[in-house]
Design a protein around this motif. Sequence first.
Motif, PDB file in Angstrom:
ATOM      1  N   GLY A  80       3.758  55.153  -0.556  1.00  0.00           N
ATOM      2  CA  GLY A  80       4.923  55.639   0.155  1.00  0.00           C
ATOM      3  C   GLY A  80       5.766  54.590   0.859  1.00  0.00           C
ATOM      4  N   ARG A  81       5.383  53.316   0.792  1.00  0.00           N
ATOM      5  CA  ARG A  81       6.152  52.293   1.500  1.00  0.00           C
ATOM      6  C   ARG A  81       7.403  51.922   0.713  1.00  0.00           C
ATOM      7  NH1 ARG A  81       4.707  46.206   3.582  1.00  0.00           N
ATOM      8  NH2 ARG A  81       6.456  46.078   5.037  1.00  0.00           N
ATOM      9  N   PHE A  82       8.495  51.751   1.456  1.00  0.00           N
ATOM     10  CA  PHE A  82       9.777  51.399   0.865  1.00  0.00           C
ATOM     11  C   PHE A  82      10.498  50.445   1.816  1.00  0.00           C
ATOM     12  CE2 PHE A  82      14.369  52.087   0.620  1.00  0.00           C
ATOM     13  CZ  PHE A  82      14.594  51.847  -0.726  1.00  0.00           C
ATOM     14  N   ARG A  83      10.987  49.339   1.283  1.00  0.00           N
ATOM     15  CA  ARG A  83      11.782  48.389   2.065  1.00  0.00           C
ATOM     16  C   ARG A  83      13.134  48.207   1.390  1.00  0.00           C
ATOM     17  NH1 ARG A  83      11.054  43.440   2.501  1.00  0.00           N
ATOM     18  NH2 ARG A  83       9.993  43.036   0.552  1.00  0.00           N
ATOM     19  N   ALA A  84      14.137  47.799   2.157  1.00  0.00           N
ATOM     20  CA  ALA A  84      15.460  47.511   1.607  1.00  0.00           C
ATOM     21  C   ALA A  84      16.099  46.380   2.406  1.00  0.00           C
ATOM     22  CB  ALA A  84      16.349  48.752   1.648  1.00  0.00           C
TER      23      ALA A  84
END
Length: 181
Positions: free
Chosen positions: A130-134
């Motif tokens: 579930g980890r998301f970076r931008a």
Amino acid sequence: MLTASINSLVSNQDGQEIETSRTDARVTFKYSLPKGWFAFPELIFFSNNEINLNLRSVYKLGAGYYIFKTNKAYWGALGGLAYTIEDYKLPQPNRSSAEAFIGTDLNFYNIGDFNLALNANSYPSLTEKGRFRADLALDIKYDLPLDFYIKVGTTYNYDNQPGDGVSPSDYVFQTGFGYEF
């Protein structure tokens, strides 16, 4: 084509004991392939004491395609794999993860006195559920007479699973006045 950049910000505020320091650096080597394609390795280093991050090292390997490329502008779409190592200040545990990435790189240059650069990447984790970076960077530069210029820019970083007590968003807005040799 080899490119490198480094940006560093150190800020002190009256009434605050701790100074803010933020540094990001990157080195990219783009290798041109036939028919508008390119391949690249990229190294990104990021630190920010406001989010208790000593160092985030991102090692990327990817490919991309130029949607258009002229002698005044280019726009590319890119994607690939990344490996990220994060060294946090205590009490945060250090982290490492494999990530996919997808992004875009838009650059208008040599258009009279105006330059615009936009770089945006998203990093869904492959190893942390579930980890998301931008990351997003936008710079606008206007050339003045006698080789002087003014520049405005912003950088935004997002992490949907930051460490305990850490904001998921981090941004910088900067203005500058300079001289080119």
